[in-house]
Design a protein around this motif. Structure first.
Motif, mmCIF file in Angstrom:
data_model
loop_
_atom_site.group_PDB
_atom_site.id
_atom_site.type_symbol
_atom_site.label_atom_id
_atom_site.label_comp_id
_atom_site.label_asym_id
_atom_site.label_seq_id
_atom_site.Cartn_x
_atom_site.Cartn_y
_atom_site.Cartn_z
ATOM 1 N N ILE A 94 0.847 -1.207 0.000
ATOM 2 C CA ILE A 94 0.000 0.000 0.000
ATOM 3 C C ILE A 94 0.876 1.248 0.000
ATOM 4 N N LEU A 95 1.886 1.251 0.878
ATOM 5 C CA LEU A 95 2.751 2.443 0.976
ATOM 6 C C LEU A 95 3.585 2.642 -0.290
ATOM 7 N N GLU A 96 4.016 1.550 -0.902
ATOM 8 C CA GLU A 96 4.758 1.689 -2.162
ATOM 9 C C GLU A 96 3.871 2.333 -3.232
ATOM 10 N N SER A 97 2.613 1.916 -3.259
ATOM 11 C CA SER A 97 1.670 2.482 -4.229
ATOM 12 C C SER A 97 1.421 3.960 -3.954
ATOM 13 N N ILE A 98 1.262 4.318 -2.670
ATOM 14 C CA ILE A 98 1.047 5.733 -2.316
ATOM 15 C C ILE A 98 2.257 6.574 -2.727
ATOM 16 N N LYS A 99 3.456 6.057 -2.424
ATOM 17 C CA LYS A 99 4.685 6.786 -2.798
ATOM 18 C C LYS A 99 4.751 7.022 -4.310
ATOM 19 N N ALA A 100 4.339 6.021 -5.081
ATOM 20 C CA ALA A 100 4.475 6.096 -6.539
ATOM 21 C C ALA A 100 3.401 6.965 -7.191
ATOM 22 N N HIS A 101 2.180 6.956 -6.618
ATOM 23 C CA HIS A 101 1.061 7.553 -7.359
ATOM 24 C C HIS A 101 0.332 8.698 -6.671
ATOM 25 N N ALA A 102 0.410 8.779 -5.347
ATOM 26 C CA ALA A 102 -0.464 9.735 -4.639
ATOM 27 C C ALA A 102 -0.073 11.185 -4.891
ATOM 28 N N LYS A 103 -1.096 12.022 -4.925
ATOM 29 C CA LYS A 103 -0.895 13.476 -5.028
ATOM 30 C C LYS A 103 -1.449 14.117 -3.757
ATOM 31 N N PHE A 104 -0.690 15.019 -3.193
ATOM 32 C CA PHE A 104 -1.143 15.752 -2.009
ATOM 33 C C PHE A 104 -1.152 17.231 -2.393
ATOM 34 N N PRO A 105 -2.266 17.709 -2.965
ATOM 35 C CA PRO A 105 -2.282 19.008 -3.661
ATOM 36 C C PRO A 105 -1.863 20.210 -2.826
ATOM 37 N N THR A 106 -2.181 20.213 -1.509
ATOM 38 C CA THR A 106 -1.879 21.424 -0.724
ATOM 39 C C THR A 106 -0.597 21.285 0.095
ATOM 40 N N SER A 107 0.205 20.232 -0.179
ATOM 41 C CA SER A 107 1.400 19.976 0.640
ATOM 42 C C SER A 107 2.572 20.874 0.254
ATOM 43 N N GLU A 108 3.537 20.977 1.193
ATOM 44 C CA GLU A 108 4.769 21.738 0.949
ATOM 45 C C GLU A 108 5.962 20.822 0.720
ATOM 46 N N ALA A 109 5.956 19.646 1.387
ATOM 47 C CA ALA A 109 7.083 18.704 1.261
ATOM 48 C C ALA A 109 6.611 17.304 1.605
ATOM 49 N N ILE A 110 7.271 16.296 1.000
ATOM 50 C CA ILE A 110 6.935 14.895 1.279
ATOM 51 C C ILE A 110 8.205 14.161 1.685
ATOM 52 N N ASN A 111 8.147 13.511 2.852
ATOM 53 C CA ASN A 111 9.290 12.760 3.373
ATOM 54 C C ASN A 111 8.946 11.271 3.304
ATOM 55 N N THR A 112 9.807 10.476 2.645
ATOM 56 C CA THR A 112 9.522 9.038 2.497
ATOM 57 C C THR A 112 10.544 8.168 3.230
ATOM 58 N N ILE A 113 11.140 8.710 4.295
ATOM 59 C CA ILE A 113 12.156 7.950 5.041
ATOM 60 C C ILE A 113 11.553 6.718 5.719
ATOM 61 N N ASP A 114 10.254 6.810 6.099
ATOM 62 C CA ASP A 114 9.566 5.708 6.779
ATOM 63 C C ASP A 114 8.083 5.869 6.468
ATOM 64 N N GLY A 115 7.626 5.221 5.390
ATOM 65 C CA GLY A 115 6.269 5.467 4.921
ATOM 66 C C GLY A 115 6.219 6.805 4.193
ATOM 67 N N VAL A 116 5.125 7.541 4.383
ATOM 68 C CA VAL A 116 4.953 8.846 3.749
ATOM 69 C C VAL A 116 4.511 9.848 4.810
ATOM 70 N N ARG A 117 5.358 10.845 5.074
ATOM 71 C CA ARG A 117 4.984 11.943 5.956
ATOM 72 C C ARG A 117 4.897 13.199 5.089
ATOM 73 N N VAL A 118 3.722 13.792 5.042
ATOM 74 C CA VAL A 118 3.476 14.946 4.186
ATOM 75 C C VAL A 118 3.367 16.198 5.056
#
Length: 461
Positions: A385-409
């Motif tokens: 699930i997390l691999e799919s989110i990393k590859a495809h998800a869009k977070f329109p109002t975000s400033e930065a995305i950290n993928t060190i452990d899952g997805v922290r937006v």
């Protein structure tokens, strides 16, 4: 019993008694671990156990396995997990064992037990734990004849803390150990520091008859909250089943979660280590990084997991690290391992200098946040699930995305987190924001991301 690969977790070995774990498995683990020690040239190990009913039989079997590989076992008896780590950092009867195994189910239900392991001064995790499993499967064991002795580590541990931690004044506190093993030591430790201590559920009982020994969950802190309302105690401390994690409750019943505790500790530690790195895991409040910077430190976000944080602390030389779960690691004046009892002592040292400890704790920067939320999944599914989110998800109002452990937006007004648990088949989520509208907006973006990866997900928000 057949060896179940499921007991070999990311940070430890853990199973259900008489289903996936019994003395025959414990003996094999002893043989595998002893063999790994022999390859490193290690000959001595300290072992301990918590208060669970299955502890004595697992200890005997583990010891038998270690002895059969030529390892000398120093049995500490029933102790808190940090006492095993402490013993592995000290000379005992002329020997310096750098390896240790704690037999503990930590905060799991009574029918669980397991092993937390230090091999040659480093907590083992991930592939190292899997290599023990592989060694057992091919029966690749060293042989020899080790010796067994016993040792009472508590007097040495107590003397070290009392020599290090100095309270500015005596404090009146209440401690709740949830019938975990910390109950055998907490009262004596805090009294030795000069406190007046009221004990709740400090009789060690592996059935946990009063409430579960896990201060990360609010329902387990209700007895402390009630006590503080009806007594003249100034502060409440709670410990998990093996006393390597701390929970804190103020006089007015507020729970000070570990990421806010970390602010207090960071301020104190940075006064001696200006510019020092402070490590925290991805579940912690964004206020912590701001606070660390304001006090001259360098915040470093890292992966969740006590073994992973410990390894990062060792690698960076940082004086302090902590996790949202309550594992706090002091390298400043201590040894860099997680210890709920020592953390409690350091907290009291800081608060004893304050005229109003309650106010000091409540004044720590706070935010609107959710508890840890979970999405139940099939085994292995959280990672896909997390691999799919990393590859495809869009977070329109975000400033930065950290993928060190899952997805922290990260957002201008909050953050959202989704990460795969390393211990159970769930996706862990957490949200924080400046206001309700912001939390709702952030959750809506995450909802779309999760449902795109897992359309049948039952979302907890």
């Amino acid at each position: 019993m057949q060896l179940s690969p499921s007991i070999f977790k990311a940070y430890d070995i853990r199973g259900i008694i008489d289903e996936t774990l019994d003395p025959s498995i414990a003996k094999l683990i002893g043989q595998a671990f002893g063999s790994e020690m022999r390859e490193l040239g290690e000959t001595d190990i300290v072992i301990g156990r918590d208060g669970r009913l299955s502890g004595p039989s697992l200890t005997e079997a583990l010891t038998e396995g270690l002895l059969s590989t030529g390892i000398n076992v120093i049995d500490l008896g029933m102790v808190a997990t940090p006492m095993v780590y402490f013993a592995a950092n000290h000379t005992i009867r002329g020997k310096k064992p750098q390896s240790g195994i704690m037999i503990t189910g930590s905060h799991n239900p009574p029918n669980y037990n397991g092993f937390k392991m230090v091999l040659g001064t480093s907590a083992i995790y991930g592939e190292q734990i899997q290599s023990l499993r592989k060694r057992i499967e091919v029966k690749q064991f060293a042989t020899g004849q080790g010796s067994r002795t016993t040792f009472d580590i508590f007097p040495m541990y107590l003397a070290y803390i009392v020599g290090d931690v100095k309270l500015a004044r005596p404090m009146k506190i209440v401690v709740d150990c949830g019938n975990g093993v910390g109950g055998a030591f907490a009262g004596q430790l805090f009294r030795a520091l000069g406190c007046e201590v009221q004990e709740l559920f400090c009789e060690v009982d592996g059935t946990f008859p009063n409430h579960h020994p896990d201060p990360a969950h609010l329902e387990n802190l209700q007895d402390l909250i009630k006590n503080l309302q009806t007594s003249d105690n100034e502060l409440g401390l709670a410990f998990d089943g093996d006393a390597d994690r701390l929970g804190v409750v103020t006089k007015d019943g507020q729970v000070i979660f570990p990421d806010r505790q970390m602010m207090l500790f960071a301020k104190d530690v940075l006064s001696r280590h200006p510019g020092g790195q402070i490590i925290y895991d991805v579940k912690c409040t964004r206020n912590l990084a701001t606070f660390v910077k304001q006090h001259g430190g360098e915040p470093l976000m890292w992966k969740t997991g006590h073994s992973l944080v410990k390894a990062k602390l060792k690698e960076t030389g940082a004086p302090l690290a902590g996790e949202m779960s309550g594992h706090i690691f002091f390298k400043d004046r201590w040894f860099g391992f997680d210890d709920g009892l020592y953390t409690g002592a350091r907290l009291l040292e800081i608060l004893s200098k304050e005229t109003d400890p309650n106010q000091t704790l409540n004044d720590l920067p706070n935010a609107l946040c959710t508890p840890e939320l979970q999405i139940a999944c099939a085994e292995g599914e959280p990672f896909t699930i997390l691999e799919s989110i990393k590859a495809h998800a869009k977070f329109p109002t975000s400033e930065a995305i950290n993928t060190i452990d899952g997805v922290r937006v990260e957002y201008a007004d909050g953050f959202g987190l989704a990460r795969p648990s390393n211990t159970t088949p769930v996706v862990v989520m957490r949200f924080e924001a400046d206001n309700e509208a912001a939390i709702t907006r952030i959750q809506e973006e995450f909802k779309l991301a999760v449902l795109a990866a897992k359309p049948d997900a039952k979302l907890p928000f």
